[in-house]
Design a protein around this motif. Structure first.
Motif, mmCIF file in Angstrom:
data_model
loop_
_atom_site.group_PDB
_atom_site.id
_atom_site.type_symbol
_atom_site.label_atom_id
_atom_site.label_comp_id
_atom_site.label_asym_id
_atom_site.label_seq_id
_atom_site.Cartn_x
_atom_site.Cartn_y
_atom_site.Cartn_z
ATOM 1 N N THR A 147 0.983 -1.108 0.284
ATOM 2 C CA THR A 147 -0.051 0.012 0.052
ATOM 3 C C THR A 147 0.804 1.312 -0.028
ATOM 4 O O THR A 147 0.578 2.404 -0.562
ATOM 5 N N PHE A 150 1.791 1.366 -3.554
ATOM 6 C CA PHE A 150 0.858 1.975 -4.493
ATOM 7 C C PHE A 150 0.715 3.351 -4.311
ATOM 8 O O PHE A 150 0.681 4.016 -5.384
ATOM 9 N N CYS A 308 -9.341 -7.957 -1.695
ATOM 10 C CA CYS A 308 -9.360 -6.625 -2.438
ATOM 11 C C CYS A 308 -8.756 -5.584 -1.748
ATOM 12 O O CYS A 308 -9.252 -4.813 -1.022
ATOM 13 N N GLY A 310 -6.440 -1.877 -1.782
ATOM 14 C CA GLY A 310 -5.902 -0.761 -2.816
ATOM 15 C C GLY A 310 -5.843 0.464 -2.093
ATOM 16 O O GLY A 310 -6.153 0.684 -0.833
ATOM 17 N N LEU A 326 -5.764 2.368 -7.450
ATOM 18 C CA LEU A 326 -4.881 1.450 -7.497
ATOM 19 C C LEU A 326 -4.921 0.240 -6.357
ATOM 20 O O LEU A 326 -5.078 0.442 -5.348
ATOM 21 N N TYR A 327 -5.174 -1.046 -6.911
ATOM 22 C CA TYR A 327 -5.702 -2.057 -6.448
ATOM 23 C C TYR A 327 -5.171 -3.516 -6.887
ATOM 24 O O TYR A 327 -4.745 -3.811 -8.076
ATOM 25 N N ASN A 328 -4.868 -4.667 -5.650
ATOM 26 C CA ASN A 328 -4.720 -5.717 -6.162
ATOM 27 C C ASN A 328 -5.735 -6.880 -5.756
ATOM 28 O O ASN A 328 -6.347 -6.516 -4.608
ATOM 29 N N CYS A 330 -6.720 -10.898 -4.960
ATOM 30 C CA CYS A 330 -6.094 -12.117 -4.738
ATOM 31 C C CYS A 330 -7.139 -13.084 -4.356
ATOM 32 O O CYS A 330 -7.636 -12.849 -3.464
ATOM 33 N N THR A 347 -0.547 -12.206 0.429
ATOM 34 C CA THR A 347 -0.362 -11.011 0.253
ATOM 35 C C THR A 347 0.825 -10.220 1.290
ATOM 36 O O THR A 347 1.322 -9.025 0.899
ATOM 37 N N ASN A 385 3.825 -7.749 -10.397
ATOM 38 C CA ASN A 385 3.101 -8.366 -11.351
ATOM 39 C C ASN A 385 3.791 -9.823 -12.035
ATOM 40 O O ASN A 385 2.864 -10.425 -12.223
ATOM 41 N N TRP A 391 -1.538 -6.020 -10.230
ATOM 42 C CA TRP A 391 -2.280 -4.950 -9.720
ATOM 43 C C TRP A 391 -3.060 -3.983 -11.170
ATOM 44 O O TRP A 391 -2.564 -4.251 -12.100
ATOM 45 N N LYS A 392 -4.071 -3.284 -10.621
ATOM 46 C CA LYS A 392 -4.756 -2.530 -11.788
ATOM 47 C C LYS A 392 -4.689 -1.249 -11.450
ATOM 48 O O LYS A 392 -4.823 -0.847 -10.121
#
Length: 403
Positions: A147, A150, A308, A310, A326-328, A330, A347, A385, A391-392
């Motif tokens: 985080t 991020f 989730c 982010g 911005l988040y991941n 899993c 994580t 990644n 992440w997106k």
């Protein structure tokens, strides 16, 4: 040859060991150390079965600094990856200083007798590590850790100035137990029951624990959850290193079932951290409770669903306000299939491996004590990644966490 030592053999320690074995070109030798060597042996057996990589195991009491120093001098690792309990951070840092070994952890130091999640004890080691030519990387887990990355990545690539930060940690997993915690119960319950602090207009504002909540809908069909504002240690370092922040908050999801159990346990004193006398023995209620609850490391096979986690950042770019998320995401079962662990440990463990990799490859290596966001986020984000935490990033038209 680059040798590292992983101290701690819980769920996170197992993930770190698996992920180091997957990057044997960087982690050419790994030693697993814990007070209970049988736990290390179990992890080593899992890792060898999955990857073919053999790891040695050793017994050590990380609270015993001379014992830890003797082990470090004997083994001579380049780096200690500390995934033991936060109470042990300073002892392990002292041992690393004396033995001349670099240091990394995933959670800041916490005194045994006070539910305080603060960095100042570890920041006080800055001069010692710098003068010794050693690096200490603090909080290389997910939150804190990813985080922080991020936030740093968003600030670097999307904004001229960041003003508001909301860190949102949702666990949509279900383990099927009436009540259990996804990581060390003692640390988890102390975090949740502590007073909330959030950053607003240049200072931390204190409110009652769990007194502010909101609904949050995760992207990619993860679901809608009740999230509660609470204090988390990355707020302390992020507000220090991003002085333009006007407001910063941390949110975590909890089910009503979890909160009901926690309220009852609190009402009867089982979450207390002060010792009580029982049958001639001194026991700490929350430590006794920890023994009654399921071991977080055992939750992997039965946990289904997704996490989730982010950061939503609001700020200014080219004179205009914008919002970036911005988040991941899993999947618990996918994590178990890969490393025999649920997503909470996964994580945390993956960023610990990546942080260590950044240090060993020289991308982050510099003497002193550092929080994640003080370092270049780009190589770390690239490795997320590559190593299981994709992440997106999306831009939002609007964002509000008012209920």
């Amino acid at each position: 040859m680059t040798k590292v030592m992983i101290v701690g053999a819980g769920g996170v320690g197992g993930v770190v060991a698996h992920k180091c074995a997957q990057v044997a070109s960087v982690f050419s030798e790994v030693v697993l150390a814990s007070r209970t060597v049988a736990k290390c042996d179990a992890i080593a057996k899992q890792v060898e079965a999955k990857t073919g990589v053999k790891m040695r195991t050793v017994q050590v009491d990380a609270d015993n600094v001379p014992e830890m120093v003797a082990l470090l001098k004997k083994e001579a690792p380049k780096l200690v990856i500390n995934v033991a309990l936060p109470y042990q951070d300073l002892h392990i840092m002292d041992a690393c200083l004396e033995a001349g070994v670099h240091y990394l952890d995933t959670a800041n130091y916490e005194p045994l007798d006070t539910a305080k999640f603060e960095y100042h004890w570890q920041w006080a080691y800055q001069d010692k590590f710098e003068q010794a030519g050693l690096m200490a990387l603090l909080g290389s887990g997910f939150d804190p850790g990813a985080t922080n990355m991020f936030t740093a990545y968003i600030a670097k690539h999307y904004f001229d100035e960041i003003h508001e930060l909301d860190i949102i940690d949702v666990n949509g997993g279900d383990h099927g137990y009436p009540f259990a915690t996804n990581f060390n119960p003692e640390i988890n319950i102390r975090e949740v029951t502590a007073e909330c602090r959030h950053w607003e207009n240049g200072e931390f504002v204190t409110t009652d624990a769990m007194s502010k909540s909101a609904k949050f809908t995760c992207p990619d069909s993860v679901g809608t959850f009740d999230i509660y504002r609470m204090y988390h240690e990355e707020l302390e370092s992020l507000t220090k290193h991003f002085p333009t922040l006007k407001r910063a908050q941390f949110w975590m999801s909890f089910s009503q079932n979890y909160l009901n159990h926690l309220e009852v346990l609190g009402n009867v004193g089982m979450t207390g951290i002060e010792p009580v006398e029982f049958n001639g023995q001194s026991i700490v209620p929350i430590q006794f409770l920890r023994q009654l609850l399921p071991d977080p490391a055992s939750l992997g096979p039965r946990t289904k669903g997704k996490t989730c986690i982010g950061c939503v950042v609001r700020g200014i770019k080219d004179g205009k306000e914008k919002i970036v998320y911005l988040y991941n995401i899993c999947d618990h079962q996918e994590c178990y299939a890969e490393v025999e662990s649920q997503a909470i440990s996964y994580t945390t463990g993956v960023p610990a491996m990546i942080g260590a990799k950044m240090m060993l490859e020289g991308k982050w290596m510099k003497p002193g004590v550092w929080n994640m966001e003080q370092l270049d986020p780009d190589p770390f984000m690239e490795d997320m990644n590559k190593h299981g935490l994709p992440w997106k990033v999306i831009e939002l038209d609007s964002f509000s966490l008012e209920k």
